[in-house]
Design a protein around this motif. Structure first.
Motif, PDB file in Angstrom:
ATOM      1  N   LEU A  49      12.507   6.434 101.501  1.00  0.00           N
ATOM      2  CA  LEU A  49      12.577   7.768 100.920  1.00  0.00           C
ATOM      3  C   LEU A  49      13.593   7.754  99.772  1.00  0.00           C
ATOM      4  O   LEU A  49      14.327   6.774  99.603  1.00  0.00           O
ATOM      5  N   ALA A  50      13.628   8.839  99.035  1.00  0.00           N
ATOM      6  CA  ALA A  50      14.572   8.940  97.925  1.00  0.00           C
ATOM      7  C   ALA A  50      15.192  10.337  97.934  1.00  0.00           C
ATOM      8  O   ALA A  50      15.060  11.110  96.978  1.00  0.00           O
ATOM      9  N   CYS A  51      15.884  10.653  99.014  1.00  0.00           N
ATOM     10  CA  CYS A  51      16.438  12.000  99.168  1.00  0.00           C
ATOM     11  C   CYS A  51      17.538  12.249  98.134  1.00  0.00           C
ATOM     12  O   CYS A  51      18.465  11.448  98.011  1.00  0.00           O
ATOM     13  N   PHE A  53      19.807  14.295  98.327  1.00  0.00           N
ATOM     14  CA  PHE A  53      21.062  14.663  99.005  1.00  0.00           C
ATOM     15  C   PHE A  53      21.591  13.524  99.864  1.00  0.00           C
ATOM     16  O   PHE A  53      22.467  13.727 100.703  1.00  0.00           O
ATOM     17  N   CYS A  54      21.085  12.319  99.664  1.00  0.00           N
ATOM     18  CA  CYS A  54      21.433  11.191 100.531  1.00  0.00           C
ATOM     19  C   CYS A  54      22.948  10.959 100.568  1.00  0.00           C
ATOM     20  O   CYS A  54      23.591  10.815  99.534  1.00  0.00           O
ATOM     21  N   GLN A  55      23.485  10.905 101.767  1.00  0.00           N
ATOM     22  CA  GLN A  55      24.922  10.670 101.916  1.00  0.00           C
ATOM     23  C   GLN A  55      25.229   9.179 102.068  1.00  0.00           C
ATOM     24  O   GLN A  55      26.384   8.791 102.168  1.00  0.00           O
ATOM     25  N   SER A  60      21.297   3.161 100.464  1.00  0.00           N
ATOM     26  CA  SER A  60      19.851   3.368 100.382  1.00  0.00           C
ATOM     27  C   SER A  60      19.296   3.076  98.993  1.00  0.00           C
ATOM     28  O   SER A  60      18.108   2.795  98.845  1.00  0.00           O
ATOM     29  N   LYS A  61      20.140   3.145  97.990  1.00  0.00           N
ATOM     30  CA  LYS A  61      19.667   2.857  96.635  1.00  0.00           C
ATOM     31  C   LYS A  61      20.108   1.473  96.167  1.00  0.00           C
ATOM     32  O   LYS A  61      19.956   1.114  95.016  1.00  0.00           O
ATOM     33  N   SER A  62      20.675   0.721  97.086  1.00  0.00           N
ATOM     34  CA  SER A  62      21.206  -0.582  96.715  1.00  0.00           C
ATOM     35  C   SER A  62      20.106  -1.626  96.683  1.00  0.00           C
ATOM     36  O   SER A  62      19.163  -1.589  97.465  1.00  0.00           O
ATOM     37  N   CYS A  93      22.108   3.972 109.067  1.00  0.00           N
ATOM     38  CA  CYS A  93      22.604   3.890 107.670  1.00  0.00           C
ATOM     39  C   CYS A  93      21.441   4.030 106.698  1.00  0.00           C
ATOM     40  O   CYS A  93      21.441   4.909 105.859  1.00  0.00           O
ATOM     41  N   ASN A  94      20.469   3.108 106.781  1.00  0.00           N
ATOM     42  CA  ASN A  94      19.207   3.336 106.081  1.00  0.00           C
ATOM     43  C   ASN A  94      18.117   3.365 107.160  1.00  0.00           C
ATOM     44  O   ASN A  94      18.425   3.395 108.350  1.00  0.00           O
ATOM     45  N   ASP A  95      16.853   3.401 106.770  1.00  0.00           N
ATOM     46  CA  ASP A  95      15.817   3.639 107.775  1.00  0.00           C
ATOM     47  C   ASP A  95      15.279   2.326 108.337  1.00  0.00           C
ATOM     48  O   ASP A  95      14.853   1.462 107.568  1.00  0.00           O
TER      49      ASP A  95
END
Ligand code: SF4
Length: 281
Positions: A49-51, A53-55, A60-62, A93-95
Protein backbone atom coordinates in the motif's frame (compact mmCIF):
# COMPACT_ATOMS: atom_id res chain seq x y z
CA UNK A 1 17.20 -23.96 -10.70
CA UNK A 2 16.78 -20.70 -8.79
CA UNK A 3 13.62 -18.65 -9.26
CA UNK A 4 15.63 -15.80 -10.78
CA UNK A 5 17.04 -18.16 -13.43
CA UNK A 6 13.52 -19.35 -14.24
CA UNK A 7 12.41 -15.76 -14.65
CA UNK A 8 10.35 -15.90 -11.46
CA UNK A 9 10.00 -13.33 -8.73
CA UNK A 10 12.64 -13.42 -6.00
CA UNK A 11 12.00 -12.15 -2.49
CA UNK A 12 15.12 -10.06 -1.97
CA UNK A 13 14.20 -9.33 1.63
CA UNK A 14 14.18 -13.01 2.66
CA UNK A 15 16.10 -13.58 5.90
CA UNK A 16 16.84 -9.91 6.46
CA UNK A 17 15.11 -7.43 8.73
CA UNK A 18 15.04 -3.71 9.39
CA UNK A 19 15.48 -4.54 13.06
CA UNK A 20 13.78 -6.07 16.06
CA UNK A 21 12.09 -4.98 19.22
CA UNK A 22 10.40 -6.64 22.16
CA UNK A 23 7.14 -5.14 23.38
CA UNK A 24 4.10 -6.16 25.37
CA UNK A 25 1.64 -7.76 22.96
CA UNK A 26 -0.83 -4.98 23.84
CA UNK A 27 1.31 -2.67 21.69
CA UNK A 28 0.63 -4.56 18.45
CA UNK A 29 -2.30 -4.08 19.52
CA UNK A 30 -3.81 -7.36 20.71
CA UNK A 31 -5.80 -7.19 23.94
CA UNK A 32 -7.24 -10.72 23.99
CA UNK A 33 -4.25 -12.87 22.99
CA UNK A 34 -1.46 -13.99 25.37
CA UNK A 35 -2.19 -11.00 27.61
CA UNK A 36 0.76 -9.15 29.07
CA UNK A 37 3.37 -11.31 27.35
CA UNK A 38 6.42 -10.07 25.43
CA UNK A 39 6.39 -10.38 21.64
CA UNK A 40 9.40 -10.11 19.38
CA UNK A 41 8.50 -7.89 16.42
CA UNK A 42 10.23 -7.53 13.10
CA UNK A 43 9.59 -6.40 9.55
CA UNK A 44 11.30 -5.93 6.22
CA UNK A 45 11.27 -3.09 3.69
CA UNK A 46 8.55 -1.88 1.34
CA UNK A 47 4.76 -2.22 1.36
CA UNK A 48 1.94 -3.10 -1.05
CA UNK A 49 0.00 0.00 0.00
CA UNK A 50 1.02 3.64 -0.19
CA UNK A 51 -0.80 5.29 2.71
CA UNK A 52 -0.28 9.02 2.80
CA UNK A 53 -0.42 8.91 6.61
CA UNK A 54 2.07 6.06 7.02
CA UNK A 55 3.91 6.32 10.33
CA UNK A 56 6.53 3.82 9.15
CA UNK A 57 7.19 5.51 5.83
CA UNK A 58 10.97 5.28 6.22
CA UNK A 59 10.49 1.50 6.19
CA UNK A 60 7.50 1.11 3.89
CA UNK A 61 8.93 3.38 1.23
CA UNK A 62 12.45 2.08 1.57
CA UNK A 63 14.32 0.10 -1.01
CA UNK A 64 15.70 -3.03 0.64
CA UNK A 65 19.32 -2.04 0.26
CA UNK A 66 18.71 1.17 2.21
CA UNK A 67 17.58 -0.36 5.48
CA UNK A 68 17.91 -4.13 5.56
CA UNK A 69 20.94 -4.32 7.75
CA UNK A 70 20.32 -7.33 9.96
CA UNK A 71 20.57 -10.94 8.87
CA UNK A 72 17.71 -12.88 10.44
CA UNK A 73 17.32 -16.45 9.19
CA UNK A 74 14.04 -17.99 10.38
CA UNK A 75 15.48 -20.50 12.85
CA UNK A 76 17.87 -17.97 14.39
CA UNK A 77 15.03 -15.50 14.77
CA UNK A 78 12.79 -18.04 16.50
CA UNK A 79 15.62 -19.14 18.80
CA UNK A 80 16.32 -15.52 19.74
CA UNK A 81 12.65 -14.98 20.61
CA UNK A 82 12.65 -18.08 22.80
CA UNK A 83 15.91 -17.11 24.50
CA UNK A 84 14.55 -13.63 25.27
CA UNK A 85 11.42 -15.01 26.92
CA UNK A 86 8.93 -14.05 24.22
CA UNK A 87 5.77 -16.08 23.77
CA UNK A 88 5.23 -14.98 20.18
CA UNK A 89 6.80 -13.36 17.13
CA UNK A 90 5.01 -10.58 15.21
CA UNK A 91 5.31 -9.73 11.52
CA UNK A 92 4.84 -5.97 11.60
CA UNK A 93 6.34 -2.54 10.70
CA UNK A 94 5.47 -3.21 7.07
CA UNK A 95 2.93 -5.72 5.76
CA UNK A 96 3.83 -9.43 5.95
CA UNK A 97 1.88 -9.89 2.73
CA UNK A 98 4.98 -8.68 0.88
CA UNK A 99 7.37 -11.01 2.68
CA UNK A 100 5.06 -13.99 2.74
CA UNK A 101 7.66 -16.72 2.04
CA UNK A 102 9.92 -15.38 4.78
CA UNK A 103 7.01 -15.01 7.25
CA UNK A 104 5.86 -18.57 6.56
CA UNK A 105 9.32 -19.99 7.26
CA UNK A 106 9.66 -17.92 10.44
CA UNK A 107 6.24 -19.20 11.53
CA UNK A 108 7.36 -22.78 10.99
CA UNK A 109 10.50 -22.21 13.07
CA UNK A 110 8.45 -20.54 15.81
CA UNK A 111 5.87 -23.29 15.98
CA UNK A 112 8.62 -25.89 16.27
CA UNK A 113 9.68 -24.12 19.48
CA UNK A 114 6.15 -23.65 20.80
CA UNK A 115 6.00 -19.93 20.00
CA UNK A 116 2.92 -18.30 18.47
CA UNK A 117 2.89 -15.96 15.47
CA UNK A 118 1.13 -12.65 14.95
CA UNK A 119 0.45 -10.81 11.68
CA UNK A 120 -0.13 -7.06 11.75
CA UNK A 121 -1.55 -6.37 8.33
CA UNK A 122 -3.66 -4.10 6.17
CA UNK A 123 -5.47 -7.23 4.96
CA UNK A 124 -5.07 -6.37 1.32
CA UNK A 125 -4.12 -9.68 -0.27
CA UNK A 126 -5.46 -11.93 -3.00
CA UNK A 127 -7.33 -15.08 -1.92
CA UNK A 128 -4.59 -17.63 -2.80
CA UNK A 129 -1.86 -15.67 -1.00
CA UNK A 130 -4.24 -14.98 1.88
CA UNK A 131 -4.66 -18.69 2.50
CA UNK A 132 -0.90 -19.30 2.14
CA UNK A 133 -0.06 -16.70 4.77
CA UNK A 134 -2.77 -16.97 7.39
CA UNK A 135 -2.75 -20.74 7.83
CA UNK A 136 0.64 -20.17 9.50
CA UNK A 137 -0.55 -17.35 11.74
CA UNK A 138 -2.10 -17.65 15.20
CA UNK A 139 -3.38 -14.10 15.64
CA UNK A 140 -3.90 -11.12 13.37
CA UNK A 141 -4.52 -7.47 13.88
CA UNK A 142 -6.01 -6.10 10.67
CA UNK A 143 -6.07 -2.39 9.91
CA UNK A 144 -9.52 -1.42 8.71
CA UNK A 145 -8.27 1.98 7.71
CA UNK A 146 -11.60 3.59 6.99
CA UNK A 147 -15.02 2.64 5.78
CA UNK A 148 -15.32 4.28 2.39
CA UNK A 149 -13.96 3.44 -1.01
CA UNK A 150 -13.02 7.11 -1.40
CA UNK A 151 -10.78 6.98 1.69
CA UNK A 152 -9.01 3.82 0.57
CA UNK A 153 -8.58 5.04 -2.99
CA UNK A 154 -7.45 8.57 -2.16
CA UNK A 155 -5.24 7.98 0.89
CA UNK A 156 -4.10 4.34 0.62
CA UNK A 157 -4.13 3.65 -3.16
CA UNK A 158 -6.19 0.57 -2.35
CA UNK A 159 -9.78 -0.62 -2.30
CA UNK A 160 -12.03 -1.30 0.68
CA UNK A 161 -13.66 -4.55 -0.46
CA UNK A 162 -10.54 -6.80 -0.45
CA UNK A 163 -9.92 -5.81 3.18
CA UNK A 164 -13.51 -6.65 4.14
CA UNK A 165 -13.12 -9.99 2.33
CA UNK A 166 -9.99 -10.76 4.36
CA UNK A 167 -11.77 -9.91 7.62
CA UNK A 168 -14.65 -12.26 6.81
CA UNK A 169 -12.18 -14.96 5.76
CA UNK A 170 -10.22 -14.70 9.01
CA UNK A 171 -13.33 -14.78 11.14
CA UNK A 172 -15.30 -17.49 9.38
CA UNK A 173 -12.95 -19.74 7.48
CA UNK A 174 -9.77 -20.20 9.46
CA UNK A 175 -8.63 -20.52 13.07
CA UNK A 176 -6.89 -17.18 13.59
CA UNK A 177 -7.52 -14.91 16.55
CA UNK A 178 -8.71 -11.63 15.02
CA UNK A 179 -8.63 -8.05 16.27
CA UNK A 180 -9.15 -4.88 14.24
CA UNK A 181 -7.56 -1.44 14.38
CA UNK A 182 -8.92 1.75 12.86
CA UNK A 183 -6.74 4.85 12.96
CA UNK A 184 -9.04 7.86 13.12
CA UNK A 185 -7.81 10.79 11.02
CA UNK A 186 -9.53 14.15 11.61
CA UNK A 187 -11.74 15.11 8.68
CA UNK A 188 -10.97 11.95 6.72
CA UNK A 189 -12.58 8.91 8.35
CA UNK A 190 -13.85 10.13 11.73
CA UNK A 191 -17.40 11.23 10.89
CA UNK A 192 -20.16 9.77 13.00
CA UNK A 193 -21.79 8.31 9.87
CA UNK A 194 -18.62 6.49 8.81
CA UNK A 195 -17.92 5.10 12.29
CA UNK A 196 -21.56 3.98 12.54
CA UNK A 197 -21.27 2.17 9.21
CA UNK A 198 -17.99 0.53 10.21
CA UNK A 199 -19.34 -0.70 13.54
CA UNK A 200 -22.59 -1.93 12.00
CA UNK A 201 -20.65 -3.89 9.37
CA UNK A 202 -18.43 -5.55 12.00
CA UNK A 203 -21.46 -6.47 14.11
CA UNK A 204 -23.28 -7.96 11.13
CA UNK A 205 -20.46 -9.78 9.32
CA UNK A 206 -17.95 -10.61 12.07
CA UNK A 207 -20.09 -10.63 15.20
CA UNK A 208 -19.91 -8.61 18.42
CA UNK A 209 -16.91 -10.37 19.98
CA UNK A 210 -14.15 -9.23 17.62
CA UNK A 211 -12.14 -6.58 19.53
CA UNK A 212 -11.93 -3.19 17.82
CA UNK A 213 -9.21 -0.64 18.59
CA UNK A 214 -9.56 3.03 17.65
CA UNK A 215 -6.10 4.57 17.31
CA UNK A 216 -4.96 8.19 17.26
CA UNK A 217 -3.38 9.68 14.15
CA UNK A 218 -0.23 11.77 14.50
CA UNK A 219 0.82 14.05 11.61
CA UNK A 220 3.31 12.17 9.44
CA UNK A 221 4.63 11.53 5.93
CA UNK A 222 2.39 13.31 3.40
CA UNK A 223 -0.18 14.42 5.96
CA UNK A 224 1.85 16.63 8.26
CA UNK A 225 -0.72 19.43 7.91
CA UNK A 226 -3.55 17.30 9.28
CA UNK A 227 -4.00 17.74 13.04
CA UNK A 228 -3.56 14.92 15.52
CA UNK A 229 -6.66 13.06 16.64
CA UNK A 230 -8.18 14.59 19.78
CA UNK A 231 -8.74 12.02 22.56
CA UNK A 232 -12.44 13.00 22.55
CA UNK A 233 -12.75 11.62 19.01
CA UNK A 234 -11.54 8.21 20.17
CA UNK A 235 -14.00 8.27 23.06
CA UNK A 236 -16.86 9.23 20.72
CA UNK A 237 -15.96 6.44 18.28
CA UNK A 238 -15.79 3.90 21.09
CA UNK A 239 -19.21 4.91 22.37
CA UNK A 240 -20.70 4.62 18.87
CA UNK A 241 -19.26 1.13 18.38
CA UNK A 242 -20.51 0.01 21.80
CA UNK A 243 -23.98 1.31 20.91
CA UNK A 244 -23.87 -0.90 17.82
CA UNK A 245 -23.43 -3.92 20.04
CA UNK A 246 -19.67 -4.50 19.80
CA UNK A 247 -18.53 -5.85 23.16
CA UNK A 248 -14.81 -5.11 23.21
CA UNK A 249 -14.01 -1.65 21.90
CA UNK A 250 -10.80 0.13 22.88
CA UNK A 251 -9.16 3.49 22.55
CA UNK A 252 -5.54 2.95 21.64
CA UNK A 253 -2.17 4.69 21.74
CA UNK A 254 -3.41 7.12 24.41
CA UNK A 255 -3.59 7.06 28.19
CA UNK A 256 -7.24 6.23 28.77
CA UNK A 257 -7.84 3.66 31.52
CA UNK A 258 -11.58 3.66 30.81
CA UNK A 259 -11.28 3.13 27.06
CA UNK A 260 -8.33 0.76 27.36
CA UNK A 261 -9.87 -1.69 29.83
CA UNK A 262 -11.95 -4.79 29.22
CA UNK A 263 -15.46 -5.09 30.65
CA UNK A 264 -17.72 -8.07 31.15
CA UNK A 265 -20.40 -7.73 28.45
CA UNK A 266 -22.90 -9.35 30.85
CA UNK A 267 -22.64 -7.20 33.98
CA UNK A 268 -20.39 -4.36 32.83
CA UNK A 269 -17.75 -4.94 35.50
CA UNK A 270 -14.16 -4.13 34.59
CA UNK A 271 -12.33 -7.46 34.33
CA UNK A 272 -8.96 -6.35 32.95
CA UNK A 273 -7.61 -2.90 33.75
CA UNK A 274 -5.38 -1.49 31.05
CA UNK A 275 -3.79 1.91 30.47
CA UNK A 276 -2.44 2.01 26.90
CA UNK A 277 -0.33 -1.16 26.95
CA UNK A 278 0.19 -1.44 30.72
CA UNK A 279 -1.98 -4.01 32.47
CA UNK A 280 -3.47 -3.29 35.87
CA UNK A 281 -5.60 -5.54 38.00
S1 SF4 B 1 -0.15 -0.45 5.02
FE1 SF4 B 1 0.89 0.30 6.88
S2 SF4 B 1 3.10 0.20 6.40
FE2 SF4 B 1 1.99 0.03 4.44
S3 SF4 B 1 1.93 2.15 3.67
FE3 SF4 B 1 0.01 1.77 4.80
S4 SF4 B 1 0.39 2.50 6.91
FE4 SF4 B 1 2.40 2.26 5.88
Amino acid sequence: MRAAERGGIVLTTYGRSIGFCIDPIEKRPLNHFLLGTPVLSFGTAGCNLACKFCQNWDISKSRGIDTLADAAPPKALARAAERLGCRSVAFTCNDPVIFLEYAVDVAGACHALGLRTVAVTAGSVSPPARADLFRHVDAANVDLKGFSEDFYHRLCTEHLQPVLDTLVYLKREIMVWLEITTLLIPGENDSTAEIEALAAWIAEYLGPDVPLHFGAFNPDFKMVSTPATPPATLTRAREIALRHGLRYVYTGSVHDPVGGSTYCPGCGQCVIKRDWYVLGA
